[in-house]
Design a protein around this motif. Structure first.
Motif, mmCIF file in Angstrom:
data_model
loop_
_atom_site.group_PDB
_atom_site.id
_atom_site.type_symbol
_atom_site.label_atom_id
_atom_site.label_comp_id
_atom_site.label_asym_id
_atom_site.label_seq_id
_atom_site.Cartn_x
_atom_site.Cartn_y
_atom_site.Cartn_z
ATOM 1 N N GLN A 174 -52.700 35.405 84.093
ATOM 2 C CA GLN A 174 -52.287 36.529 84.931
ATOM 3 C C GLN A 174 -51.533 35.957 86.120
ATOM 4 O OE1 GLN A 174 -56.013 38.168 86.198
ATOM 5 N NE2 GLN A 174 -56.564 36.404 87.402
ATOM 6 N N LEU A 175 -50.698 36.774 86.730
ATOM 7 C CA LEU A 175 -49.935 36.272 87.883
ATOM 8 C C LEU A 175 -50.849 36.182 89.101
ATOM 9 C CD1 LEU A 175 -46.333 37.790 88.075
ATOM 10 C CD2 LEU A 175 -47.061 35.463 87.494
ATOM 11 N N GLY A 176 -50.878 35.006 89.738
ATOM 12 C CA GLY A 176 -51.686 34.815 90.946
ATOM 13 C C GLY A 176 -53.173 34.803 90.654
ATOM 14 N N ASP A 177 -53.988 34.950 91.731
ATOM 15 C CA ASP A 177 -55.451 35.066 91.579
ATOM 16 C C ASP A 177 -56.066 33.945 90.744
ATOM 17 O OD1 ASP A 177 -56.827 36.899 92.982
ATOM 18 O OD2 ASP A 177 -56.722 38.512 91.472
ATOM 19 N N GLY A 178 -55.637 32.715 90.986
ATOM 20 C CA GLY A 178 -56.187 31.589 90.221
ATOM 21 C C GLY A 178 -55.576 31.455 88.840
ATOM 22 N N GLY A 179 -54.631 32.318 88.547
ATOM 23 C CA GLY A 179 -53.972 32.261 87.230
ATOM 24 C C GLY A 179 -52.679 31.465 87.290
ATOM 25 N N ILE A 180 -51.577 32.154 87.029
ATOM 26 C CA ILE A 180 -50.263 31.504 86.979
ATOM 27 C C ILE A 180 -49.496 31.839 88.262
ATOM 28 C CG2 ILE A 180 -48.091 31.390 85.678
ATOM 29 C CD1 ILE A 180 -50.500 30.364 84.046
ATOM 30 N N ASP A 181 -48.970 30.816 88.926
ATOM 31 C CA ASP A 181 -48.155 31.044 90.133
ATOM 32 C C ASP A 181 -46.768 31.528 89.722
ATOM 33 O OD1 ASP A 181 -50.200 30.116 91.761
ATOM 34 O OD2 ASP A 181 -49.533 28.022 91.526
ATOM 35 N N ALA A 182 -46.299 32.610 90.357
ATOM 36 C CA ALA A 182 -44.957 33.124 90.044
ATOM 37 C C ALA A 182 -43.894 32.199 90.625
ATOM 38 C CB ALA A 182 -44.789 34.529 90.606
ATOM 39 N N LEU A 183 -42.745 32.182 89.981
ATOM 40 C CA LEU A 183 -41.605 31.428 90.526
ATOM 41 C C LEU A 183 -41.059 32.166 91.739
ATOM 42 C CD1 LEU A 183 -39.768 30.692 87.177
ATOM 43 C CD2 LEU A 183 -40.461 28.923 88.817
ATOM 44 N N THR A 184 -40.786 31.450 92.809
ATOM 45 C CA THR A 184 -40.238 32.083 94.008
ATOM 46 C C THR A 184 -38.883 32.707 93.686
ATOM 47 O OG1 THR A 184 -41.297 30.344 95.260
ATOM 48 C CG2 THR A 184 -39.665 31.673 96.434
ATOM 49 N N GLY A 185 -38.737 33.990 94.019
ATOM 50 C CA GLY A 185 -37.466 34.687 93.781
ATOM 51 C C GLY A 185 -37.255 35.078 92.329
ATOM 52 N N ALA A 186 -38.266 34.889 91.505
ATOM 53 C CA ALA A 186 -38.103 35.233 90.077
ATOM 54 C C ALA A 186 -39.407 35.808 89.533
ATOM 55 C CB ALA A 186 -37.668 34.009 89.281
ATOM 56 N N THR A 187 -39.940 36.783 90.249
ATOM 57 C CA THR A 187 -41.202 37.401 89.823
ATOM 58 C C THR A 187 -41.038 38.145 88.499
ATOM 59 O OG1 THR A 187 -41.711 37.669 92.152
ATOM 60 C CG2 THR A 187 -43.088 38.875 90.629
ATOM 61 N N ILE A 188 -39.871 38.747 88.314
ATOM 62 C CA ILE A 188 -39.653 39.525 87.077
ATOM 63 C C ILE A 188 -39.704 38.597 85.872
ATOM 64 C CG2 ILE A 188 -37.985 40.987 85.844
ATOM 65 C CD1 ILE A 188 -36.943 41.721 88.789
ATOM 66 N N THR A 189 -39.008 37.473 85.976
ATOM 67 C CA THR A 189 -39.004 36.489 84.892
ATOM 68 C C THR A 189 -40.420 35.974 84.645
ATOM 69 O OG1 THR A 189 -36.829 35.805 85.677
ATOM 70 C CG2 THR A 189 -37.925 34.347 84.126
ATOM 71 N N SER A 190 -41.106 35.614 85.748
ATOM 72 C CA SER A 190 -42.461 35.064 85.628
ATOM 73 C C SER A 190 -43.382 36.068 84.939
ATOM 74 C CB SER A 190 -43.037 34.742 87.010
ATOM 75 O OG SER A 190 -42.134 33.968 87.758
ATOM 76 N N ARG A 191 -43.285 37.339 85.361
ATOM 77 C CA ARG A 191 -44.163 38.360 84.798
ATOM 78 C C ARG A 191 -43.871 38.574 83.309
ATOM 79 N NH1 ARG A 191 -43.699 42.273 88.415
ATOM 80 N NH2 ARG A 191 -45.529 41.559 89.558
ATOM 81 N N ALA A 192 -42.602 38.503 82.944
ATOM 82 C CA ALA A 192 -42.219 38.693 81.529
ATOM 83 C C ALA A 192 -42.915 37.640 80.666
ATOM 84 C CB ALA A 192 -40.702 38.576 81.374
ATOM 85 N N ILE A 193 -42.920 36.408 81.138
ATOM 86 C CA ILE A 193 -43.528 35.334 80.350
ATOM 87 C C ILE A 193 -45.046 35.453 80.339
ATOM 88 C CG2 ILE A 193 -43.798 32.819 80.202
ATOM 89 C CD1 ILE A 193 -40.957 32.572 80.635
ATOM 90 N N VAL A 194 -45.619 35.732 81.505
ATOM 91 C CA VAL A 194 -47.079 35.876 81.579
ATOM 92 C C VAL A 194 -47.532 36.999 80.635
ATOM 93 C CG1 VAL A 194 -48.948 36.664 83.102
ATOM 94 C CG2 VAL A 194 -47.378 34.873 83.863
ATOM 95 N N ASN A 195 -46.835 38.126 80.657
ATOM 96 C CA ASN A 195 -47.215 39.256 79.789
ATOM 97 C C ASN A 195 -47.115 38.872 78.310
ATOM 98 O OD1 ASN A 195 -47.690 40.834 81.985
ATOM 99 N ND2 ASN A 195 -45.778 42.021 81.855
#
Ligand code: FMN
Length: 212
Positions: A174-195
């Motif tokens: 999951q994004l954050g909360d001890g999970g996966i750190d999002a890429l700075t300035g690329a939350t959409i990309t990060s979330r797509a991969i995490v999902n």
């Protein structure tokens, strides 16, 4: 009385006509030989190159699968392929090929091709390696169109960001909360991969036939 004057013969001297034909013939043969040699060398080069391209493609396919597979497999990843039924949650709308990691004749994990259209610039393709205990052995992005300098940090050649997925499970991807750190300035990309990775782990858990 003067003898009659013989008019000079018109046109080229009779002896030069066969010479012209010979020159034309020689030029023709030369040209044909040149064409033959060129065509043959192109064909030989193409055959040699095609062999090398196929070998390179095979090697890079193996490398990509090996990069995400559980570590102690038998080294024959590309031989242990399985065709699995369509899995829309993995972005696979038709039956697709996955690779089994095998050790001592036991399946110890699976590498699945996963695609998502939730990227900032559309489709992102990746390989997701899952160990039999439903934890991640690795994730790599194989194709994307994310922005250079922002979303393209998902590519392992650009940054180590994608390596943090290793050992995570469905609960912790999951994004954050001890999970996966999002890429700075690329939350959409990060979330797509995490999902997409999260969906892959849920799919694996719900398909016990893929487990040993
Ligand atoms: C030209 C341009 C390219 C962008 N490329 C990406 C991208 O590749 N991935 C992404 O998640 N967001 C991308 N964005 C969106 C922004 O970076 C992002 O939504 C915004 O800055 C919020 O920052 P955050 O992602 O840190 O929350 C792009 C924005 C612009 C203007």
């Amino acid at each position: 009385m003067t003898s009659p004057v013989t008019p000079p013969p018109s046109g080229p001297p009779p002896s030069s006509q066969p010479t012209l034909v010979r020159i034309a013939l020689r030029a023709g043969i030369g040209l044909a030989l040149f064409a033959l040699i060129t065509i043959s060398s192109v064909a030989v080069t193409r055959a040699l190159t095609a062999e090398r391209i196929a070998a390179n493609q095979q090697a890079s396919a193996y490398q990509a699968v090996a990069d995400v597979a559980p570590l102690n497999h038998d080294g024959n990843l590309l031989k242990h392929t399985v065709t699995l039924p369509a899995a829309p949650s993995l972005g696979q709308l038709k039956p697709f090929t996955a690779w089994q990691a095998v050790s001592d004749d036991k399946v110890i994990g699976l590498v699945v091709p996963v695609a998502t259209n939730q990227g900032y610039s559309g489709r992102i393709e990746m390989l997701v390696g899952i160990t039999y205990d439903a934890t991640l052995s690795g994730v790599r992005v194989t194709q994307h169109r994310e922005t250079p300098g922002l979303g393209d940090a998902i590519d392992v050649k650009k940054s180590h960001w994608i390596k943090q997925f290793r050992d995570h499970s469905a609960e912790s991807v999951q994004l954050g909360d001890g999970g996966i750190d999002a890429l700075t300035g690329a939350t959409i990309t990060s979330r797509a991969i995490v999902n997409a990775v999260h969906a892959s782990l849920l799919w694996y858990q719900n398909h016990p036939t893929q487990q040993p």
